[in-house]
Motif scaffolding. Sequence first.
Motif, mmCIF file in Angstrom:
data_model
loop_
_atom_site.group_PDB
_atom_site.id
_atom_site.type_symbol
_atom_site.label_atom_id
_atom_site.label_comp_id
_atom_site.label_asym_id
_atom_site.label_seq_id
_atom_site.Cartn_x
_atom_site.Cartn_y
_atom_site.Cartn_z
ATOM 1 N N GLY A 219 -3.876 -48.325 25.193
ATOM 2 C CA GLY A 219 -4.977 -48.888 26.052
ATOM 3 C C GLY A 219 -6.017 -47.869 26.236
ATOM 4 O O GLY A 219 -5.987 -46.737 26.058
ATOM 5 N N VAL A 220 -6.602 -48.992 26.301
ATOM 6 C CA VAL A 220 -8.379 -48.186 26.319
ATOM 7 C C VAL A 220 -8.693 -48.260 28.123
ATOM 8 O O VAL A 220 -8.602 -48.885 28.240
ATOM 9 C CB VAL A 220 -9.243 -48.319 24.900
ATOM 10 C CG1 VAL A 220 -8.999 -48.611 23.852
ATOM 11 C CG2 VAL A 220 -8.980 -50.007 25.827
ATOM 12 N N ALA A 221 -9.269 -47.184 28.311
ATOM 13 C CA ALA A 221 -10.066 -46.950 30.212
ATOM 14 C C ALA A 221 -10.474 -47.702 29.894
ATOM 15 O O ALA A 221 -12.323 -46.751 30.982
ATOM 16 C CB ALA A 221 -9.832 -46.214 31.008
ATOM 17 N N THR A 222 -11.005 -48.824 29.390
ATOM 18 C CA THR A 222 -12.530 -49.666 29.605
ATOM 19 C C THR A 222 -12.797 -50.425 30.432
ATOM 20 O O THR A 222 -11.386 -51.566 30.048
ATOM 21 C CB THR A 222 -13.032 -49.182 28.291
ATOM 22 O OG1 THR A 222 -12.329 -50.069 27.318
ATOM 23 C CG2 THR A 222 -13.803 -48.915 28.273
ATOM 24 N N ALA A 223 -13.336 -51.260 30.786
ATOM 25 C CA ALA A 223 -13.374 -52.755 31.200
ATOM 26 C C ALA A 223 -13.336 -53.866 30.348
ATOM 27 O O ALA A 223 -12.171 -54.869 30.872
ATOM 28 C CB ALA A 223 -15.194 -52.874 32.014
ATOM 29 N N TYR A 240 -3.287 -52.517 34.897
ATOM 30 C CA TYR A 240 -3.610 -50.713 35.323
ATOM 31 C C TYR A 240 -4.201 -50.052 35.102
ATOM 32 O O TYR A 240 -5.038 -49.749 34.148
ATOM 33 C CB TYR A 240 -2.630 -49.492 34.227
ATOM 34 C CG TYR A 240 -0.653 -49.924 34.232
ATOM 35 C CD1 TYR A 240 -0.024 -49.684 35.141
ATOM 36 C CD2 TYR A 240 -0.887 -50.679 33.243
ATOM 37 C CE1 TYR A 240 1.092 -49.837 35.231
ATOM 38 C CE2 TYR A 240 0.856 -51.008 32.922
ATOM 39 C CZ TYR A 240 1.449 -50.571 34.264
ATOM 40 O OH TYR A 240 3.171 -50.960 34.121
ATOM 41 N N PRO A 241 -5.312 -50.461 36.830
ATOM 42 C CA PRO A 241 -7.099 -50.251 36.108
ATOM 43 C C PRO A 241 -7.122 -49.727 36.458
ATOM 44 O O PRO A 241 -8.373 -48.869 37.014
ATOM 45 C CB PRO A 241 -7.299 -50.844 37.596
ATOM 46 C CG PRO A 241 -6.104 -51.717 38.133
ATOM 47 C CD PRO A 241 -4.959 -51.589 37.813
ATOM 48 N N VAL A 242 -7.758 -48.652 34.861
ATOM 49 C CA VAL A 242 -7.682 -47.181 34.965
ATOM 50 C C VAL A 242 -9.108 -47.515 34.099
ATOM 51 O O VAL A 242 -8.744 -47.817 33.104
ATOM 52 C CB VAL A 242 -6.773 -46.362 34.527
ATOM 53 C CG1 VAL A 242 -7.146 -45.197 33.787
ATOM 54 C CG2 VAL A 242 -5.354 -45.973 34.971
ATOM 55 N N VAL A 243 -10.603 -46.949 34.327
ATOM 56 C CA VAL A 243 -11.740 -47.434 33.734
ATOM 57 C C VAL A 243 -12.432 -45.501 33.971
ATOM 58 O O VAL A 243 -13.023 -46.412 34.854
ATOM 59 C CB VAL A 243 -12.512 -48.327 34.144
ATOM 60 C CG1 VAL A 243 -13.831 -48.889 33.431
ATOM 61 C CG2 VAL A 243 -12.179 -49.495 34.328
ATOM 62 N N ASN A 244 -12.085 -45.316 32.934
ATOM 63 C CA ASN A 244 -12.720 -44.258 33.117
ATOM 64 C C ASN A 244 -12.821 -43.398 31.548
ATOM 65 O O ASN A 244 -12.535 -43.994 30.875
ATOM 66 C CB ASN A 244 -12.558 -43.092 34.264
ATOM 67 C CG ASN A 244 -13.500 -42.338 35.060
ATOM 68 O OD1 ASN A 244 -14.760 -41.682 34.948
ATOM 69 N ND2 ASN A 244 -13.611 -42.145 35.961
ATOM 70 N N GLY A 245 -14.065 -42.633 31.722
ATOM 71 C CA GLY A 245 -13.491 -41.501 30.299
ATOM 72 C C GLY A 245 -15.087 -40.417 30.575
ATOM 73 O O GLY A 245 -15.371 -40.536 31.744
ATOM 74 N N SER A 246 -15.426 -39.934 29.199
ATOM 75 C CA SER A 246 -15.724 -38.585 29.186
ATOM 76 C C SER A 246 -17.428 -38.872 28.756
ATOM 77 O O SER A 246 -17.163 -40.233 28.037
ATOM 78 C CB SER A 246 -15.323 -37.099 28.261
ATOM 79 O OG SER A 246 -15.636 -37.978 26.758
#
Length: 320
Positions: A219-223, A240-246
Amino acid sequence: MHPTAAAFGAALLVASAGALAESYPVKPVTLVVPYGPGGPADTAARLVAELAAEPLGGRIVVENRPGAATKVAAMQVARAPKDGYTLFECTSSTMLTAALGTGSAFRVDDFTPLTLIALNPFVMSVTPGLPVASARELVDYAKAHPGELNLGSLGPASVEEIIGRWFLRMAGIEMVPVPYKTGLAAAIQDLMAGRIHVMFDAIGNSARYHSAGKLKILGVATAERVSLLPDVPTLTEQGYPVVNGSWLGLCAPAGTPAAIVDKLGKALTAAVRSEEYQRRIRALGAIPQASSTPDEFRQFIHTYVGQWGEMTRALGIQIE
């Protein structure tokens, strides 16, 4: 002071600042990169330096100053002259340390934001031998095999572990943390070899191994889904609403004259928006992204730091 004299003095300052910006730069500009040569961050910085030099009418020289998770370079730039001749490839790690670190030697407001240059969404990867094909299957497997899975990261306060533990908390599962102080490359090698089972890291680090079948990105943590991995669903899609990155950006020392900041911002933004930069950065697995103005980048940093502050407090993690 007489009002007329004060107004005259202010006008002189404005005129002086304008003249300074018009002649800038009169010597090479140094761009300090907090990583060693050859990696994606270094490549992005060198490309921006190359493309922005001509519109600025000068030369931008890259200086690599790796060490202490970007702290060595950050401290150097924070103490540099505020004249526009020292720039910094500021990163998400730098700003999280500055804002949330205990006893940090530098602060967020030691830097003047110029522009974003790239986003690196996080992905959740697993070792190829793990019999799961989605985030939901991973969660079910972890619940059925308590204590068997481990989570690789760069340490207890690293962004990789924070986002990983946030996912575990959301999913209601536990894994054994395995820190890799020797660096991300060692962690990825162990993930591919099955010595660790799960890891969160930036998409640019893992996408090529996923394509080669050496690890699995679940999975990718993007919208929204990313063009680099169009068949990989977002974690949000999977419940799993995880949206984040560097991210990577460019900053100058705080106090750099506004007219020079404006000139730098325009030249650097144009470089990031160029077709050549967009093409080459996407090939690295990152997402090229420019800020419309330095103020927009400043607000981006403020929002990002706020989000991570909430996560670290909820998890009881302290960033050093």
